[in-house]
Structures are given as structure tokens and as C-alpha cells.
Design a protein around this motif. Structure first.
Motif, short mmCIF file in Angstrom:
data_model
loop_
_atom_site.label_atom_id
_atom_site.label_comp_id
_atom_site.label_asym_id
_atom_site.label_seq_id
_atom_site.Cartn_x
_atom_site.Cartn_y
_atom_site.Cartn_z
N GLU A 246 9.34 2.16 1.82
CA GLU A 246 8.63 3.06 0.88
C GLU A 246 9.04 2.96 -0.48
OE1 GLU A 246 6.27 5.07 1.83
OE2 GLU A 246 6.75 4.62 3.77
N GLN A 247 10.13 2.50 -0.81
CA GLN A 247 10.51 2.11 -2.06
C GLN A 247 9.89 0.73 -2.40
OE1 GLN A 247 14.51 1.29 -2.85
NE2 GLN A 247 14.29 1.23 -5.34
N LEU A 248 9.78 -0.22 -1.47
CA LEU A 248 9.17 -1.59 -1.77
C LEU A 248 7.87 -1.29 -2.33
CD1 LEU A 248 8.91 -4.56 -1.75
CD2 LEU A 248 8.65 -4.51 0.79
N LYS A 249 6.96 -0.63 -1.41
CA LYS A 249 5.36 -0.31 -1.62
C LYS A 249 5.38 0.41 -2.99
CE LYS A 249 4.58 1.64 2.53
NZ LYS A 249 3.65 1.85 3.39
N ARG A 250 6.32 1.49 -3.32
CA ARG A 250 6.07 1.95 -4.62
C ARG A 250 6.11 0.85 -5.73
NH1 ARG A 250 8.70 6.57 -2.73
NH2 ARG A 250 10.78 5.74 -3.24
N GLN A 251 7.29 0.23 -5.70
CA GLN A 251 7.50 -0.81 -6.51
C GLN A 251 6.21 -1.72 -6.85
OE1 GLN A 251 11.10 -2.50 -7.56
NE2 GLN A 251 12.16 -0.32 -7.91
N LEU A 252 5.80 -2.20 -5.69
CA LEU A 252 4.87 -3.26 -5.67
C LEU A 252 3.46 -2.61 -6.26
CD1 LEU A 252 5.06 -4.66 -2.24
CD2 LEU A 252 5.53 -5.85 -4.20
N ILE A 253 3.24 -1.33 -6.10
CA ILE A 253 2.06 -0.77 -6.67
C ILE A 253 2.27 -0.72 -8.17
CG2 ILE A 253 0.72 1.41 -6.74
CD1 ILE A 253 1.43 1.65 -3.68
#
Lengths: 345, 255
Positions: A246-253
Motif C-alpha cells: 500500500e505504501q509502495l503504490k501510494r509512493q509510486l502514484i
């Protein structure tokens, strides 16, 4: 698939390519410049006690260096955003434009141009800042909206997010079209410039925000290389491997929104870099993000610089919008990849 | 050791599992059997933290599953899903190497473990191949090697959850795979494996959980669980129950 080249050789070649692109970008133009003059002018620009012809130094310091740095940063950032999006969507054909940030940024810029025109023109000293800021805000706003729409019960549903991105990109495109239809001749020309992208008129003022974002991407993204690899297995597989996805996806976005927003703000919409470069680097080095991220940065910068050189010389003394050049190069290449991929499958 | 107490699970508002208690013991292989829709995969999703339970609890080594930090949990609990959607051209070694992500054991050690795990899954000959060029069964074995590498060499306190690991395998590799899983559990890890083949479960499992409409119809040794009455009631399949002539485990023959 076996990588085509060893990791070390590939990076040496990419380094050489980038140097070549930098040299061409700095030396090609109406005023030809040999290497010695160029190096002297660069050194003088950096404050070293070296003498260069005044005209050469002026051209390098005020015109070619900011333009080259802009191409360098925008190419690298766009390519890195491509890597991030393709990892996030686990699809090698995904494009940063997909989540709507390019269109949102362009809409932000277009709104500012039209607003400025209706107020009797933006003050020239302020206009690059205002345009950059509104493009940036537009990109972030659309991305945040797509992200929100794609979120359910605390998790990002990638399929929903993708569809929402496509819909919002179309909506932003329609609004830009409407603005173009309503605009007068002068405004229309500016809008067109923004939509097709150009490194023309680069200035240090336009450069700084992009360089900052480029540094941020270079700092954050490599830390997620292993997580991005695991994410390609699938979201739950990555979670079972202990990745905080979830953190990874937030950061990617967030990083993509910042990257593409800043790039569009600085030089308009330039397509296909984020699509082509990671694809090529995967063919060259394999899909491991530990190599893919730095390689894409180098190759993206080189590609955009070379495309800009082409844009300058093809119809000299006039100039093509660079988005036209990247699309002319990128679209057939992309079709070739699709057809070749289908023959393999 | 993984334990669930009075587990109640729902998907999309529909109750799927009711009041299920189960404990996966160190060093044992537990097979889960049941017809389609009995709730096998849903149970597995709850046991690995993918699905939050409506009621009841799941505990890994005496601590609530959700209370584990992600990477520490990944060092103890590995999951093999039914299907994987990897569509990037990683090499087989790279895919298996991803299993080492939760560990900081160093490149050399990781490479050795990748090799051993590939051998255990009878996939060592696939080293260096492009994952995308493999057949469905070969991919399944590569992913088995990946989850084995994640827990390698296996120890008490670890848990391995497998969702139909034999669904795409030929008969030889069904046996090779389940033998590998047995050997792995012998090192101490608890293994839960969802299967469809009653005879494979009878042969390779220490205990069997028979699921029927979201409830445990039976839980015990293969001899206790695989009875003609149980199989008829759960699968609506009339069978003759015999014994494997050499191994003595139950042998289910449809009438």
C-alpha cells in the motif's frame, strides 16, 4: 529472457550515449561550436577562470545549457515515471499518461493560458511560474482524484484506477479541446505548443522545479527496486513477501504525479518516452528494477536530448515540436514491438 | 504453528466459513479437501491475512496475524497462490530469488538456497530459462521453489500454505511435488495444502480437513476422514474405500 548485454557493458554504452547526446545538444545550432570552444564556454559559465568568445559563452550559458539540462531532466523523469507506472500496473505497455496526470497537467496549463489571455495577458516575468504551477496542480489534482476513485476499503484496485484514469484523461482532453476551439489565434498557438511539447525557450526559472523532482525520484525510486520486482508477481504475492505494497503504490502514484506534472509544466506534453525507454531497457537488461531504474534514467535523458537535436535540425531554421518527433519515432517502434510480441506469444 | 479459533468468513456479504477452528502443527502436512465452493481458498486467504475475518481469530506462533510486522511475518509464513500472473521476462533464478526478499542473508547464501529450492521442486534444469517460455506446470514448480526458498531450509514455527500446487502437473510431478512438500515439513514447518485428488491427500497428508458448505465435516487422519459416508455426503460421489496395497493408506475408488 536473457539480457542482450552484460550489465556493465550496457551501462558503459548508456553512459557513452548520454555524453554523445549532451555534446550534440550543446553544439548543434545556428552557431556551430567546436569541442574546445564549447568546453571553454561551459567552464566559464561555471565560473572557472577560462576565456571563451563572448558570443559563444552567451549562447551556451543562456540558451543551450538550460535547454540541454531541461531535456536531460525531463527525459530522465519521464522514463522513470514510465518505469513506476509499468511496475504499478504490472503491465509493460502502461504509460504515465494513463492515470491522467499528463492530461491534467496540460489542462492546468491551458486554463492558465486562457485565463491569462482573458485578463489581457500574463506578466512576462510571472508567466513561466504561473504556468508551471497550474500544470503541476492540474496533474496532481487529476492523479489524486483517480487514486481516490480507485481506492476501496483502504486498498488500491488497479483495474478501477486505470479505467478512472482513462475516463479523466478523456475528460481533460475534451476540456482542452473546448479551450482551443474558443481561443483566439495567439492563445491557440501557445496552447498548441503546450500540447505538443518543446524544449524551446528553456530558462533556469523553468528548470529548477523539474531538477528538484528529478532528484527526488532518483532518491526514492531505487529504494523500491526489490519491492517493484515483487509487485510484478502480483499484489498478494508481494504482500506475502513482506512488501508494504500500500505504501509502495501510494509512493509510486505520488512520484509519478510529481514527475509527469513537473515535466509537462516545464516543456509540455511529450509522449512515448515513458513508454519506449523502459521497454527498450527491459529488452537490453531484463526486467530487474535494480538495473532498470538507473538504465531508464540514462536512456530517457539521452533519447529526449537526441529527439530535441532532431527537432532543431530537421526543418532548420524553424523548429518542430519535440512531441511530434518522439511520437514519429515512438509510435512505429511501439507498433513494431506489439506485432513482434504477438508473433512470439 | 498457525491457529484459528471460531473463524467466520464472508466474501461480498456472503457467509462462506462458519465457526471453524483449526491448528496447523509443526512438522505436519494438513490437506484441505472439499467440493468447489466449499470455502477452501477463502479459508486460506484468511489464514494468510488476505481476508479479515468476520469473527474469530488467526494466530501465528501465538501472536495475532495482523500484529506481525510484514517482513518478519514473511520470514515465517509463505503462500503459494493457485495462479500467478507474472508477465515479465524474468529468468527462473530471478523468480525463485524473489523468495529471499524478506531475508538479508547475502547474495551467495541466496544463490545456494535458490539452487536447493529449485532442486527440491525438481526444477533445477530450468535454471536460466525465461519464465515466460515455461509451460503451466513448469511455472507452478518454479513458484513452489520460490515459496520453499522463502522459508528455506524450513524450521519449526514456520508455515507454508499451498493452494492446489498440483493442479497443472503430470502424475509424476504431482508425486514429486508432494514428496518435496513432505520432506520440507519434516524439517519442522507446518504445511497446509489444498488438494482435489482424494488419493493424493490420503497418501501425503498427516491429517485431512474435509470442508462441507463452510463447515468442518471431518478433521483427522486420512483413515478417520476418508470414509464412504463422508465422501458421499460431501462430494455426493458414491465410492468404494480400499487400501493402498503397499502403503496401507486409504484408497478411494469411485463406484
Amino acid at each position: 529472457m536473457k539480457p542482450l548485454l552484460s550489465r556493465r557493458l550496457a551501462f558503459v554504452l548508456l553512459g557513452v550515449l548520454l555524453l554523445l547526446a549532451l555534446w550534440l545538444s550543446l553544439s548543434v545550432g545556428p552557431v556551430a561550436m567546436d569541442v574546445a570552444t564549447l568546453l571553454r564556454a561551459l567552464a566559464a559559465t561555471l565560473g572557472m577562470p577560462l576565456q571563451a568568445p563572448e558570443q559563444a559563452q552567451l549562447i551556451v550559458a543562456q540558451i543551450r545549457l538550460p535547454r540541454t539540462l531541461l531535456g536531460l531532466a525531463a527525459g530522465g523523469v519521464l522514463a522513470l515515471c514510465g518505469v513506476a507506472m509499468q511496475g504499478l500496473f504490472r503491465n509493460p505497455l502502461a504509460d504515465p499518461g494513463l492515470i491522467g496526470v499528463s492530461s491534467g497537467a496540460a489542462l492546468g496549463a491551458a486554463l492558465m493560458i486562457v485565463l491569462g489571455a482573458s485578463l489581457g495577458g500574463l506578466a512576462p516575468a510571472w508567466s513561466p511560474y504561473l504556468l508551471s504551477l497550474s500544470a503541476f496542480a492540474g496533474g496532481l489534482l487529476v492523479t489524486a482524484l483517480v487514486y481516490r476513485l480507485g481506492r476501496r476499503q483502504g486498498r488500491v484496485d488497479v483495474a478501477t484506477m486505470l479505467l478512472a484514469g482513462v475516463a479523466l484523461a478523456a475528460l481533460a482532453g475534451a476540456m482542452i479541446g473546448l479551450l482551443q476551439y474558443l481561443a483566439d489565434d495567439a492563445t491557440l498557438r501557445t496552447l498548441t505548443f503546450w500540447n505538443l511539447g518543446s524544449l524551446n525557450g528553456a530558462s533556469y526559472a523553468r528548470l529548477w522545479p523539474l531538477l528538484l523532482v528529478a532528484a527526488l525520484l532518483l532518491w526514492r525510486l531505487p529504494r523500491w527496486a526489490q519491492g517493484l520486482n515483487a509487485l510484478l508477481l502480483g499484489e498478494s504475492e508481494a504482500r506475502h513477501l513482506g512488501v508494504d505494497i500500500e505504501q509502495l503504490k501510494r509512493q509510486l502514484i505520488l512520484l509519478t504525479a510529481l514527475g509527469v506534472g513537473a515535466a509537462v509544466a516545464a516543456c509540455g506534453m511529450i509522449g512515448f518516452v515513458g513508454l519506449m525507454v523502459p521497454h527498450l531497457m527491459r529488452l537490453l537488461l531484463g526486467p530487474d528494477h535494480r538495473s532498470l531504474i538507473p538504465a531508464s534514467m540514462l536512456a530517457g535523458a539521452s533519447l529526449l536530448l537526441l529527439a530535441d537535436v532532431l527537432a532543431r535540425v530537421l526543418i532548420a531554421p524553424a523548429e518542430l515540436p519535440i512531441g511530434v518527433v518522439t511520437a514519429l519515432l515512438g509510435a512505429p517502434f511501439f507498433l513494431y514491438l506489439l506485432i513482434k510480441g504477438r508473433a512470439h506469444a | 504453528m498457525l491457529e484459528c479459533q471460531h473463524l467466520a468468513l464472508a466474501r461480498g456479504g456472503q457467509r462462506i466459513i462458519e465457526d471453524l477452528s483449526l491448528s496447523l502443527r509443526d512438522g505436519e502436512v494438513l490437506a484441505v479437501l472439499g467440493p468447489n465452493g466449499a470455502g477452501k481458498s477463502t479459508l486460506l486467504a484468511a489464514l494468510c491475512g488476505e481476508l479479515a475475518p468476520l469473527g474469530g481469530s488467526v494466530q501465528l506462533a501465538g501472536r495475532a496475524l495482523s500484529a506481525w510486522p510484514a517482513s518478519e511475518r514473511a520470514q515465517r509464513l509463505a503462500v503459494l497462490p493457485q495462479q500467478s500472473s507474472l508477465s515479465f521476462a524474468f529468468s527462473v533464478d530471478e523468480v525463485v530469488g524473489m523468495g529471499r526478499l524478506p531475508h538479508a542473508s547475502g547474495q551467495q547464501r541466496d544463490a545456494a538456497i535458490v539452487h536447493e529450492a529449485l532442486q527440491a521442486a525438481d526444477a533445477a534444469h530450468l535454471r536460466g530459462r525465461n519464465y515466460l517460455e515455461l509451460s503451466g506446470g513448469e511455472r507452478q514448480r518454479v513458484h513452489l521453489a520460490r515459496v520453499l526458498a522463502q522459508l528455506w531450509p524450513g524450521a519449526a514455527g514456520q508455515v507454508l500454505l499451498l493452494d492446489e500446487p498440483t493442479s497443472m502437473l503430470d502424475p509424476l510431478h504431482q508425486h514429486v511435488t508432494l514428496n518435496a512438500v513432505r520432506r520440507f515439513s519434516a524439517a519442522g514447518a507446518a504445511v497446509m495444502v489444498i488438494l482435489h485428488d482424494l488419493n493424493l491427500a490420503a497418501r501425503f497428508a498427516d491429517r485431512i480437513l474435509l470442508l462441507h458448505q463452510g463447515r468442518a465435516q471431518a478433521l483427522g487422519t486420512p483413515h478417520e476422514v476418508l470414509t464412504e459416508a463422508n465422501v458421499l455426503q460431501v462430494f455426493e460421489l458414491p465410492v468404494i474405500l480400499s487400501q493402498h496395497p503397499e502403503l496401507g493408506c486409504p484408497w478411494v475408488i469411485p463406484r
